[in-house]
Design an enzyme around this catalytic site. Structure first.
Site, mmCIF file in Angstrom:
data_model
loop_
_atom_site.group_PDB
_atom_site.id
_atom_site.type_symbol
_atom_site.label_atom_id
_atom_site.label_comp_id
_atom_site.label_asym_id
_atom_site.label_seq_id
_atom_site.Cartn_x
_atom_site.Cartn_y
_atom_site.Cartn_z
ATOM 1 N N THR A 16 26.286 26.932 -10.030
ATOM 2 C CA THR A 16 25.212 26.583 -9.261
ATOM 3 C C THR A 16 24.022 27.863 -9.433
ATOM 4 O O THR A 16 24.411 28.797 -9.505
ATOM 5 C CB THR A 16 24.732 25.997 -7.961
ATOM 6 O OG1 THR A 16 25.266 27.254 -6.674
ATOM 7 C CG2 THR A 16 26.345 24.546 -8.384
ATOM 8 N N ASP A 17 23.560 27.208 -9.058
ATOM 9 C CA ASP A 17 21.679 28.169 -9.325
ATOM 10 C C ASP A 17 21.597 28.663 -7.297
ATOM 11 O O ASP A 17 22.697 27.869 -6.805
ATOM 12 C CB ASP A 17 20.623 28.131 -9.886
ATOM 13 C CG ASP A 17 19.942 26.551 -9.119
ATOM 14 O OD1 ASP A 17 20.144 26.346 -7.913
ATOM 15 O OD2 ASP A 17 18.927 25.595 -10.479
ATOM 16 N N GLN A 18 20.841 28.592 -7.019
ATOM 17 C CA GLN A 18 20.171 29.046 -5.458
ATOM 18 C C GLN A 18 20.182 28.206 -4.718
ATOM 19 O O GLN A 18 20.276 28.003 -3.428
ATOM 20 C CB GLN A 18 19.411 29.936 -5.572
ATOM 21 C CG GLN A 18 19.974 31.818 -5.605
ATOM 22 C CD GLN A 18 18.481 32.374 -5.003
ATOM 23 O OE1 GLN A 18 17.353 32.363 -5.384
ATOM 24 N NE2 GLN A 18 18.646 33.791 -4.392
#
Length: 136
Positions: A16-18
């Site tokens: 995932t991203d932030q």
């Protein structure tokens, strides 16, 4: 067409991203996981075919994103055989969130039948026959 094979996995933090949303390229990776597990569940792994000198490189892919997968989601990858041609096969995939069945993505990958040297195998070969039998 073959019946769909489901395989479940959990979205990891590194996927995932932030914002906790799965990175778009991971869906193609999950398609690969689905293909691998589909073949294994039907009695042959990619390693088995490679030992016999037949390889399945991806030559084309498509993914339609519908809703995001998020960190910790359990997802189900449904895989089935699509079109089988003389020198290629399409694996169709769709991904759903396990908790509610929400569609996350769908798509396909086309694979060429090639030998150990990367030469295209046209027509009859054991892997193609096996896939055609599964496709019914």
């Amino acid at each position: 067409m073959s019946s769909e094979y489901p395989y479940t996995l959990r979205v990891r933090y590194g996927d995932t991203d932030q914002m906790g949303v799965a990175y778009y390229a991971n869906y193609l990776y999950w398609f690969e996981v689905g293909r691998t597990e589909f073949c294994r569940a039907h009695g042959k792994s990619y390693a088995d075919w490679e030992e016999e000198g037949i390889f399945l490189p991806v030559v084309e892919s498509h993914c339609r994103y519908k809703h995001p997968a998020r960190y910790e989601d359990e997802i189900v990858i449904f895989t089935k055989i699509g079109e089988v041609k003389a020198s290629s096969v399409i694996f169709e995939c769709r991904i759903e969130r396990a908790a509610d069945g929400k569609p996350l993505a769908s798509g396909w990958t086309r694979h060429a039948f090639v030998d150990r040297n990367g030469r295209l195998l046209r027509g009859d070969n054991p892997l193609r026959r096996w896939i055609e039998a599964l496709a019914g």
